[in-house]
Structure formats: structure tokens, C-alpha cells
Design a protein around this motif. Structure first.
Motif, PDB file in Angstrom:
ATOM      1  N   ASN A 145       0.892  -1.206  -0.007  1.00 13.89           N
ATOM      2  CA  ASN A 145       0.033  -0.091  -0.017  1.00 13.89           C
ATOM      3  C   ASN A 145       0.840   1.298  -0.016  1.00 13.89           C
ATOM      4  O   ASN A 145       0.688   2.248   0.942  1.00 13.89           O
ATOM      5  N   THR A 146       2.004   1.521  -0.807  1.00 12.97           N
ATOM      6  CA  THR A 146       2.618   2.345  -1.042  1.00 12.97           C
ATOM      7  C   THR A 146       2.950   2.768  -2.612  1.00 12.97           C
ATOM      8  O   THR A 146       3.345   1.873  -3.179  1.00 12.97           O
ATOM      9  N   GLN A 147       2.647   4.006  -2.902  1.00 11.30           N
ATOM     10  CA  GLN A 147       2.787   4.376  -4.431  1.00 11.30           C
ATOM     11  C   GLN A 147       4.247   4.705  -4.425  1.00 11.30           C
ATOM     12  O   GLN A 147       4.743   5.669  -3.599  1.00 11.30           O
ATOM     13  N   VAL A 148       5.019   4.461  -5.499  1.00 10.17           N
ATOM     14  CA  VAL A 148       6.574   4.890  -5.605  1.00 10.17           C
ATOM     15  C   VAL A 148       6.554   5.697  -7.025  1.00 10.17           C
ATOM     16  O   VAL A 148       5.894   4.863  -7.796  1.00 10.17           O
ATOM     17  N   LYS A 149       7.290   6.752  -7.028  1.00 13.00           N
ATOM     18  CA  LYS A 149       7.609   7.384  -8.203  1.00 13.00           C
ATOM     19  C   LYS A 149       9.234   7.362  -8.282  1.00 13.00           C
ATOM     20  O   LYS A 149       9.717   7.761  -7.545  1.00 13.00           O
ATOM     21  N   TYR A 150       9.770   7.161  -9.555  1.00 11.37           N
ATOM     22  CA  TYR A 150      11.225   7.228  -9.844  1.00 11.37           C
ATOM     23  C   TYR A 150      11.455   8.475 -10.421  1.00 11.37           C
ATOM     24  O   TYR A 150      10.799   8.951 -11.476  1.00 11.37           O
ATOM     25  N   TYR A 151      12.514   9.106 -10.086  1.00 12.36           N
ATOM     26  CA  TYR A 151      13.159  10.281 -10.693  1.00 12.36           C
ATOM     27  C   TYR A 151      14.624   9.915 -11.054  1.00 12.36           C
ATOM     28  O   TYR A 151      15.411   9.355 -10.512  1.00 12.36           O
ATOM     29  N   ALA A 152      15.035   9.914 -12.520  1.00  8.39           N
ATOM     30  CA  ALA A 152      15.897   9.872 -13.278  1.00  8.39           C
ATOM     31  C   ALA A 152      17.038  10.885 -13.175  1.00  8.39           C
ATOM     32  O   ALA A 152      17.960  10.842 -13.625  1.00  8.39           O
ATOM     33  N   CYS A 153      16.532  12.077 -12.622  1.00  8.99           N
ATOM     34  CA  CYS A 153      17.521  13.118 -12.498  1.00  8.99           C
ATOM     35  C   CYS A 153      17.067  14.005 -11.346  1.00  8.99           C
ATOM     36  O   CYS A 153      15.733  13.989 -11.024  1.00  8.99           O
ATOM     37  N   GLY A 154      18.035  14.990 -10.803  1.00  8.95           N
ATOM     38  CA  GLY A 154      17.360  15.723  -9.726  1.00  8.95           C
ATOM     39  C   GLY A 154      16.557  16.851  -9.919  1.00  8.95           C
ATOM     40  O   GLY A 154      15.652  17.335  -9.381  1.00  8.95           O
ATOM     41  N   GLU A 155      16.687  17.327 -11.128  1.00 10.69           N
ATOM     42  CA  GLU A 155      15.626  18.511 -11.568  1.00 10.69           C
ATOM     43  C   GLU A 155      14.443  17.955 -11.654  1.00 10.69           C
ATOM     44  O   GLU A 155      13.314  18.734 -11.261  1.00 10.69           O
ATOM     45  N   GLU A 156      14.087  16.864 -12.241  1.00 14.32           N
ATOM     46  CA  GLU A 156      12.701  16.306 -12.052  1.00 14.32           C
ATOM     47  C   GLU A 156      12.197  16.258 -10.619  1.00 14.32           C
ATOM     48  O   GLU A 156      11.116  16.585 -10.241  1.00 14.32           O
ATOM     49  N   MET A 157      13.093  15.349  -9.798  1.00 14.68           N
ATOM     50  CA  MET A 157      12.655  15.439  -8.370  1.00 14.68           C
ATOM     51  C   MET A 157      12.329  16.560  -7.613  1.00 14.68           C
ATOM     52  O   MET A 157      11.597  16.908  -6.920  1.00 14.68           O
ATOM     53  N   PHE A 158      13.159  17.739  -8.012  1.00 16.65           N
ATOM     54  CA  PHE A 158      12.885  19.057  -7.233  1.00 16.65           C
ATOM     55  C   PHE A 158      11.665  19.728  -7.443  1.00 16.65           C
ATOM     56  O   PHE A 158      11.085  20.116  -6.809  1.00 16.65           O
TER      57      PHE A 158
END
Length: 512
Positions: A145-158
């Protein structure tokens, strides 16, 4: 003139000067002492021999043992004293006492998801055994019961970090190794200041050593005046001390208990490629939303309560995932955030990485900025490759530290001979830390493949099984490989003196 005066009066210069003077004093002291009496020299040599015997008998990693034994043999008088100052892997007694007390206090509050653990055991007993190891070694259980999103670079995550911060209504917890004023921090600070004025509970932990040369001396005082509670972890002091070894290398941002960001991304502009220090800065991260966030919240509170005792008796139920999110969470797969701490002698990350390599059937893909491994991990990597697993390691093509880069290169040849494929990311620097195996198992977090991360620092990461983001991680790896140069054995040909230097560096690596 003012800048020069400020530098000489600043904390960094004074700290460096004090440590330099202590080193000079120690050097002169031992030189004078040994010159004064041969009997004193013999006494110190005997003490060093006893220390060597103690090291051999200890449970330390072989790399640490070999490095210290060679140093003591070369410098029998000073080597033993240096070991007493810096040799142990465990934190100093006061730090260990504080953190152990809070860890034992927080453990009963972690609320294992029994149904999730049983479902994982039914799905894959081998993976369930690794999950059970993580829980037994670190205390942090597995969740669904945990949704996860992956970020391939810091600018997307920011971008998503800013959106989540803007939506915070109750509390924000931040824990980072590096904070450096610039576009990234200035944007975050503006939101934190505004949220604090609205009554949001904001707490920040920053490793003092990680940001020693980056932040003004009044950084914590300034934030406190804004209503942002601030803790500079393990303050760097001008005293030769073992405790300075243990740094908080975690990167955690928890928002209202139900959302967390984690990965290799610190708060500094190179991580979002606003500035270019070593070409393109390639990093990775994840966002968790759901039950598994509680593990990260508990990690943060453990540190916070240990060093901010005025908060240690607060009820932590108000920080749980459902405290401000009464609706049910949903998500595919299993997620297990875990902490790795030098407080215990169990190197959890080494155990997890070794298990992934041991159970892999088809492939293991690894991102790491540094490849400075001990015999255990080297053997695990080579054994996986020798039994036919496609092991690929991606390291930086542009180094941030040239000595460390050379050390990384020194490990290439035995791995390549075992069948491991090594790639260097040509556009710039790889700062990501992740494992991916067989499309079903992965680890993303803060844990480098070097002695400091694996044995001396406080680290964290998440173990994933059958989560959709593993497809995103694989796609990112394939894209990164297409931009990387494969290393061959021909690249490892070096003359005698070069190999000798590599050998010296590898002996010294665990001690640095």
C-alpha cells in the motif's frame, strides 16, 4: 580586506588551524620522546604490538585490519596512538548511548505489517528471507500500500519536492548531508519560512561536516529565528576525535507523514544541474506515498529525539501516515525503507547488496559514484558474474575526486576478469546509488559502494520487490548505458609504479 578578515576569523580556518597544531604537537611529542629514551621507544612498540593483536582478534572488516596493521608496523610509535584516536568503526560512547537509547525506544513503534510480510513469503520465499534480514538487522519492516515514483535526475525530483512542500499543512522533516545556498536551497527556504509562519512544524537536520565549507556560521541560528527548528548533526570541533568519522549521509524529506523523498540528491544546485561542476550530474531518487513512509519518519525522529531532548517525550502517533491522510493508500509491490547505522556492527547494506547478487538469475545493474569495496562485496560481485549473471556497473566518466576516481579504477581489473561489465558515464558524474536485479528487485537510496557509506556513515535506502518503478529504473539504466563507454581489460594496463601506487591507495582506502 573584510573578506580576508572574515576568513581568518571564521570557523573553518580556526578549526583547521587547531587540528594542524594538534598534529604538529603529536609529531613533535613522539619525536622528542623516542629520541630521549630507547626504553620509551620499546614501550610504545610493545603497546603497538598489543594493539595489532587486538586488531587481529577484533570483528573489524579485513580491509580496516590490514590498513591499520601496516600503518602501525611502519610507524610503531605513532601508529598505535592514531588507532586509538581513529581506529574503531563504532561511534564514540556518548553518540552511541544517545542514538541506541532512542533506537530502542522507537523500535516498538514501527508497527510491522504482518499481512504484507506473509504475502511476500507466499510470493517469494527467497526475497522474503532478505526482507526478514533487513527487519532483524535494522528494525524496519516491509510494507505494501505504497505508491512509488522514480526520478532519473535531480531536476525532475526538485519540481515535485517544491509542489509537495507547498501542499504541506502539518509538518515537514528534512535531513540532508549537504545544504548549499543557491537556487535549490533558496526556493526551499522561502517555502519553509512561509510555512513556519503559518504554523507548520518544520524540523531540519543537516550534517555539520557535509556543509562545513558551504554554509555561514549563523545558519542554524538564522533558521531558528524563522521558526525552523534546526539541528546540525555531530558538529565538527577542532579536536582529533574518533566521533568525527561518523556522518549523517541520509537525504530525507517527509511531508505530513504520508509523503517522502529519498535518494542521492542533496540540496545544492549541481544536483539539479543549475550549475555544472563535472559535466552533467546524473542522480536518482524516489517519492513514496503510503504506509512505508513511516519507516523514514521514524528514522528522522530517532535522530531528532536523541539530540533535541525537549521533544523526546512527544507522542509520535501524530506523525504516522494516516494521521493526516485518513483515506486508504494503494500501491503495487512491496517497499521496505531501511537505515544503515554504525551504531551496530551489522553492515546492513553489505548484507542486502550481497543477497541481491547471490539470488540474481539473469542480471544485476548497479549505479555507484565510487567503487571502493571490501573482499566480501568483491567476492559476491565476481561470483555472480562467474555463474553467468549479467553484472553491469556504471561509474562516473567525469570524476569529482581524482584520487577516489583512481581508487575506483584499481578495482576494475579483477572484476572484468570475472566477467563483470563496467561502464563509465561519459556526459559527466554519476552520483546515483542503486541496484536492479531480474526486473523484480531493486534498492535506491544514499548508500555508496565505498567503505565510508558501508561501514562508517548513517545511511538509508529502500528495498523494492515487484514495484512498477523497477521498470522505470531499468529504462533509465538502458538509456544511461547508451551514453556510457564500456571499460575493457586493455584500459587496465599500467606500469609497475602505477600499480604500486594503486596498491598503496587500496590499503589506505578504509582509513580515509
Amino acid at each position: 580586506m573584510k573578506k580576508v578578515l572574515k576568513f581568518f576569523c571564521g570557523r573553518v580556518f580556526i578549526t583547521g588551524l587547531m587540528i594542524f597544531l594538534q598534529l604538529v604537537w603529536l609529531g613533535v611529542f613522539f619525536w622528542k620522546l623516542t629520541a630521549y629514551s630507547v626504553w620509551i621507544d620499546i614501550a610504545f612498540t610493545l603497546v603497538s604490538i598489543l594493539i595489532i593483536l587486538y586488531i587481529i582478534h577484533s570483528d573489524d572488516v579485513p580491509g580496516f585490519k590490514i590498513g591499520w596493521i601496516i600503518l602501525i608496523l611502519l610507524f610503531p610509535v605513532a601508529g598505535g596512538v592514531l588507532y586509538l584516536l581513529f581506529g574503531g568503526q563504532l561511534p564514540a560512547r556518548r553518540m552511541k548511548q544517545k542514538l541506541s537509547q532512542q533506537h530502542n525506544k522507537i523500535l516498538p513503534q514501527l508497527s510491522p505489517d504482518i499481512a504484507a510480510a506473509e504475502a511476500l513469503r507466499d510470493a517469494d520465499k527467497r526475497t522474503a528471507s532478505c526482507s526478514r534480514y533487513i527487519e532483524n538487522a535494522s528494525g524496519y519492516p516491509v510494507y505494501t500500500n505504497t505508491q512509488v515514483k522514480y526520478y532519473a535526475c535531480g531536476e525532475e525530483m526538485f519540481e515535485d519536492m517544491v509542489c509537495a512542500l507547498e501542499q504541506a499543512e502539518h509538518f515537514i522533516f528534512l535531513e540532508y548531508f549537504i545544504i548549499h545556498p543557491g537556487k535549490m536551497w533558496n526556493r526551499i527556504e522561502e517555502i519553509l519560512r512561509r510555512k513556519a509562519s503559518q504554523g507548520v512544524d518544520i524540523r531540519l537536520i543537516c550534517d555539520d561536516m557535509g556543509s562545513l565549507f558551504l554554509l555561514p556560521d549563523d545558519f542554524a541560528k538564522k533558521l531558528e529565528s524563522m521558526g525552523i527548528k534546526t539541528l546540525m548533526f555531530n558538529p565538527f570541533v577542532p579536536v582529533l576525535s574518533l566521533v568525527m568519522n561518523n556522518r549523517d549521509h541520509r537525504k530525507i524529506m517527509v511531508i505530513d507523514g504520508h509523503t517522502v523523498f529519498n535518494g542521492g540528491i542533496n540540496i545544492s544546485d549541481e544536483y539539479i544541474n543549475e550549475i555544472s561542476l563535472y559535466g552533467y550530474w546524473k542522480d536518482t531518487g524516489v517519492r513514496l506515498q503510503g504506509e512505508a513512509v513511516w519507516n523514514f519518519t521514524a528514522m528522522f525522529l530517532e535522530f531528532w529525539h536523541a539530540y533535541r531532548p525537549e521533544s523526546s517525550e512527544e507522542s509520535i502517533d501524530s506523525f504516522r501516515p494516516h494521521a493526516f491522510h485518513p483515506e486508504a493508500f494503494h500501491g503495487e509491490g512491496w517497499v521496505q525503507p531501511f537505515a544503515d547505522s554504525p551504531i551496530e556492527k551489522e553492515a546492513v547494506s553489505v548484507g542486502v547488496y550481497s543477497d541481491i547478487l547471490a539470488q540474481a538469475k539473469d542480471y544485476v545493474y548497479i549505479y555507484t559514484p565510487y567503487l571502493i569495496i571490501d573482499d566480501v562485496l568483491q567476492a559476491a560481485i565476481c561470483a555472480a558474474a562467474k555463474r553467468g549473471v549479467d553484472v553491469r556497473i556504471i561509474t562516473p566518466g567525469v570524476p569529482d575526486k581524482k584520487i577516489v576516481y583512481r581508487l575506483t579504477h584499481s578495482y576494475y581489473e579483477p572484476l572484468l576478469r570475472a566477467g563483470v561489465r563496467i561502464f563509465e558515464y561519459t556526459p559527466g558524474f554519476i552520483h546515483a546509488k542503486s541496484y536492479l536485479a531480474d526486473d523484480s528487485i531493486g534498492v535506491i537510496g544514499t548508500i555508496n559502494m565505498d567503505y565510508r557509506s558501508l561501514y562508517l556513515h548513517f545511511e538509508c535506502g529502500s528495498y523494492f520487490y515487484r514495484c512498477p518503478i523497477l521498470k522505470d529504473l531499468k529504462k533509465d539504466v538502458m538509456d544511461t548505458l547508451s551514453k556510457s563507454r564500456e571499460v575493457t581489460l586493455a584500459d587496465c594496463n599500467r606500469h609497475f609504479w602505477s600499480r604500486l601506487l594503486d596498491a598503496v591507495l587500496r590499503i589506505a582506502a578504509p582509513l580515509c
